[in-house]
Design an enzyme around this catalytic site. Structure first.
Site, PDB file in Angstrom:
ATOM      1  N   ALA A  66      -1.831   1.719  -5.186  1.00  0.00           N
ATOM      2  CA  ALA A  66      -1.352   1.048  -6.184  1.00  0.00           C
ATOM      3  C   ALA A  66      -1.143   2.101  -7.429  1.00  0.00           C
ATOM      4  CB  ALA A  66      -1.869  -0.155  -6.482  1.00  0.00           C
ATOM      5  N   GLY A 111      -3.674   1.083  -1.725  1.00  0.00           N
ATOM      6  CA  GLY A 111      -2.614   0.324  -1.532  1.00  0.00           C
ATOM      7  C   GLY A 111      -1.719   0.967  -0.146  1.00  0.00           C
ATOM      8  N   GLU A 114      -3.541   0.025   2.801  1.00  0.00           N
ATOM      9  CA  GLU A 114      -3.336  -1.358   3.103  1.00  0.00           C
ATOM     10  C   GLU A 114      -1.979  -1.660   3.649  1.00  0.00           C
ATOM     11  OE1 GLU A 114      -4.581  -1.886  -0.907  1.00  0.00           O
ATOM     12  OE2 GLU A 114      -6.312  -3.407  -0.352  1.00  0.00           O
ATOM     13  N   GLU A 134     -10.942   2.935  -4.284  1.00  0.00           N
ATOM     14  CA  GLU A 134     -10.862   2.010  -5.379  1.00  0.00           C
ATOM     15  C   GLU A 134     -12.186   1.860  -6.166  1.00  0.00           C
ATOM     16  OE1 GLU A 134      -9.353   1.217  -2.495  1.00  0.00           O
ATOM     17  OE2 GLU A 134      -7.543   0.090  -2.746  1.00  0.00           O
TER      18      GLU A 134
HETATM   19  N1  CAA Z   1      -0.935   6.034  -9.076  1.00  0.00           N
HETATM   20  C1  CAA Z   1      -0.544   6.457 -10.116  1.00  0.00           C
HETATM   21  N2  CAA Z   1      -0.117   7.825 -10.029  1.00  0.00           N
HETATM   22  C2  CAA Z   1      -0.555   8.495  -9.029  1.00  0.00           C
HETATM   23  C3  CAA Z   1      -1.465   8.060  -7.897  1.00  0.00           C
HETATM   24  C4  CAA Z   1      -1.652   6.639  -7.997  1.00  0.00           C
HETATM   25  N3  CAA Z   1      -2.068   5.924  -7.070  1.00  0.00           N
HETATM   26  N4  CAA Z   1      -1.924   8.977  -6.964  1.00  0.00           N
HETATM   27  C5  CAA Z   1      -1.129  10.138  -7.543  1.00  0.00           C
HETATM   28  N5  CAA Z   1      -0.549   9.721  -8.713  1.00  0.00           N
HETATM   29  C6  CAA Z   1       0.318  10.939  -9.448  1.00  0.00           C
HETATM   30  C7  CAA Z   1      -0.884  11.755 -10.311  1.00  0.00           C
HETATM   31  O1  CAA Z   1      -1.213  11.141 -11.497  1.00  0.00           O
HETATM   32  C8  CAA Z   1       0.055  12.811 -10.535  1.00  0.00           C
HETATM   33  O2  CAA Z   1       1.167  12.785 -11.666  1.00  0.00           O
HETATM   34  P1  CAA Z   1       1.335  14.128 -12.572  1.00  0.00           P
HETATM   35  O3  CAA Z   1       2.098  14.912 -11.890  1.00  0.00           O
HETATM   36  O4  CAA Z   1       2.199  13.152 -13.523  1.00  0.00           O
HETATM   37  O5  CAA Z   1      -0.245  14.451 -13.103  1.00  0.00           O
HETATM   38  C9  CAA Z   1       0.866  13.183  -9.310  1.00  0.00           C
HETATM   39  O6  CAA Z   1       0.973  11.655  -8.562  1.00  0.00           O
HETATM   40  C10 CAA Z   1       0.482  14.051  -8.061  1.00  0.00           C
HETATM   41  O7  CAA Z   1      -0.747  13.782  -8.065  1.00  0.00           O
HETATM   42  P2  CAA Z   1      -2.121  14.759  -8.201  1.00  0.00           P
HETATM   43  O8  CAA Z   1      -1.646  16.023  -9.253  1.00  0.00           O
HETATM   44  O9  CAA Z   1      -3.410  14.066  -8.451  1.00  0.00           O
HETATM   45  O10 CAA Z   1      -2.136  15.404  -6.607  1.00  0.00           O
HETATM   46  P3  CAA Z   1      -3.201  16.016  -5.937  1.00  0.00           P
HETATM   47  O11 CAA Z   1      -2.805  16.627  -4.633  1.00  0.00           O
HETATM   48  O12 CAA Z   1      -4.107  16.861  -6.813  1.00  0.00           O
HETATM   49  O13 CAA Z   1      -4.057  14.716  -5.324  1.00  0.00           O
HETATM   50  C11 CAA Z   1      -4.368  12.780  -4.329  1.00  0.00           C
HETATM   51  C12 CAA Z   1      -3.646  13.918  -4.608  1.00  0.00           C
HETATM   52  C13 CAA Z   1      -5.993  12.865  -3.908  1.00  0.00           C
HETATM   53  C14 CAA Z   1      -3.852  11.512  -3.661  1.00  0.00           C
HETATM   54  C15 CAA Z   1      -4.632  12.044  -5.862  1.00  0.00           C
HETATM   55  O14 CAA Z   1      -3.428  11.823  -6.376  1.00  0.00           O
HETATM   56  C16 CAA Z   1      -5.426  10.659  -6.079  1.00  0.00           C
HETATM   57  O15 CAA Z   1      -6.601  10.538  -5.830  1.00  0.00           O
HETATM   58  N6  CAA Z   1      -4.479   9.757  -6.012  1.00  0.00           N
HETATM   59  C17 CAA Z   1      -5.068   8.484  -6.541  1.00  0.00           C
HETATM   60  C18 CAA Z   1      -5.429   7.712  -5.243  1.00  0.00           C
HETATM   61  C19 CAA Z   1      -6.173   6.414  -5.305  1.00  0.00           C
HETATM   62  O16 CAA Z   1      -6.989   6.130  -6.152  1.00  0.00           O
HETATM   63  N7  CAA Z   1      -5.572   5.251  -4.854  1.00  0.00           N
HETATM   64  C20 CAA Z   1      -5.965   3.997  -5.029  1.00  0.00           C
HETATM   65  C21 CAA Z   1      -5.210   3.219  -6.216  1.00  0.00           C
HETATM   66  S1  CAA Z   1      -5.864   1.587  -6.548  1.00  0.00           S
HETATM   67  C22 CAA Z   1      -5.357   0.780  -5.493  1.00  0.00           C
HETATM   68  O17 CAA Z   1      -4.552   1.105  -4.474  1.00  0.00           O
HETATM   69  C23 CAA Z   1      -5.649  -0.698  -5.485  1.00  0.00           C
HETATM   70  C24 CAA Z   1      -5.161  -1.624  -4.543  1.00  0.00           C
HETATM   71  O18 CAA Z   1      -5.749  -1.706  -3.519  1.00  0.00           O
HETATM   72  C25 CAA Z   1      -4.141  -2.428  -4.976  1.00  0.00           C
END
Ligand code: CAA
Length: 260
Positions: A66, A111, A114, A134
């Site tokens: 998400a 998400g 999921e 999360e």
């Molecule tokens: N939400 C918003 N933006 C996101 C995102 C997310 N879940 N995942 C990645 N992005 C964005 C990053 O902020 C980044 O944006 P900028 O270029 O503007 O900085 C862009 O996508 C590229 O990401 P990274 O630079 O971080 O890429 P990476 O290769 O270094 O890492 C990754 C990849 C490991 C997937 C890392 O992006 C990451 O950890 N993302 C978050 C994953 C996460 O925590 N997901 C769970 C979200 S909570 C949820 O989903 C709750 C629910 O159940 C409803």
């Protein structure tokens, strides 16, 4: 409706739905979920569509979760609405009367994991990574991850994954039964289409009833589940497909199902 973050391509009875928000690794914000809901409605109402494949745009991510930027500003009331809306859209996938295959082509986190779990079948490319990270954000899975992951891989493994937030690769996802096949990324969509085509060559009403019986039965005790199965089994005998399927077997020919 104009779609900014999702697309639907229809080919040979298969709808290929792609989540496309490259700047955020296809993360699901409210707008993307809303668009996905609309595409699912189109897929449901379009009689030409017999199967659905869901994938992520680009080669790096299926869906990276998400949208964290959007969620960071939410109040508890807004968070509840967001969670319920995501749960609702994913439940629509689960309840769709057509088979849905997740073609997981990279990160399937939070998400994203999921979303894949709401699909009937998951196949993954070798670079796919799954996880529910999360707790590292101080929250818990909110789009049914706490509910579907234990149902799919067992409580112990689900708790380990959710409590540690660890990512697992495609091979481990296969080993724990989270995905049913791992293929080269270049082959992923073709493989998903092959599975869809094989399913589409069978009696479509039988597929629909089998999906219903599995979905309803998994939520209940074995005796109630057996009743659900026997009722669905009986219903098959009111269809042309049953007559065609069994007739073709006895006449030693390939059946021609019409989904009637
Ligand atoms: N939400 C918003 N933006 C996101 C995102 C997310 N879940 N995942 C990645 N992005 C964005 C990053 O902020 C980044 O944006 P900028 O270029 O503007 O900085 C862009 O996508 C590229 O990401 P990274 O630079 O971080 O890429 P990476 O290769 O270094 O890492 C990754 C990849 C490991 C997937 C890392 O992006 C990451 O950890 N993302 C978050 C994953 C996460 O925590 N997901 C769970 C979200 S909570 C949820 O989903 C709750 C629910 O159940 C409803």
């Amino acid at each position: 409706m104009d779609y900014k973050n999702v697309s639907l391509k229809k080919e040979d009875g298969i709808a290929l739905i792609t989540i496309e928000r490259p700047k955020a690794l296809n993360a699901l914000n409210y707008e993307t979920l809303k668009e996905l809901e609309c595409l699912l409605n189109s897929a449901r109402n379009d009689e030409e569509i017999k199967a659905v494949i869901i994938t992520g745009g680009g080669e790096k991510a299926f869906v990276a979760g998400a949208d964290i930027a959007e969620m960071s500003k939410m109040t508890p009331v807004e968070a509840k609405k967001f969670s319920e809306f995501g749960q609702h859209v994913f439940r629509e996938i689960e309840l769709l009367s057509k088979p849905v295959i997740a073609a997981v082509n990279g990160f399937a986190l939070g998400g994203g994991c999921e979303l894949s779990m709401a699909c009937d079948i998951r196949i993954a490319s070798k670079n796919a990574k799954f996880g529910q990270p999360e707790v590292g954000l101080g929250i818990i899975p909110g789009f049914s991850g706490t509910q579907r992951l234990p149902r799919l891989v067992g409580t112990s493994k689900a708790k380990e994954l959710i409590f540690t937030g660890d990512m697992i690769n495609a091979e481990e996802a296969y080993n724990i039964g989270l995905v049913s096949k791992v293929v080269e990324q270049s082959e992923l969509i073709n493989e998903a289409k092959k599975i869809a085509q094989k399913i589409m060559s069978k009696g479509q009403l039988a597929i629909k009833l089998a999906k219903e019986a599995i979905n309803k039965g998994i939520e209940t005790d074995i005796d109630t589940g057996n009743t659900i199965e026997a009722d669905a089994f009986a219903l098959c005998f009111s269809t042309n497909d049953q007559k065609e399927g069994m007739g073709a077997f006895l006449e030693k020919r390939t059946p021609k199902f019409e989904g009637k």
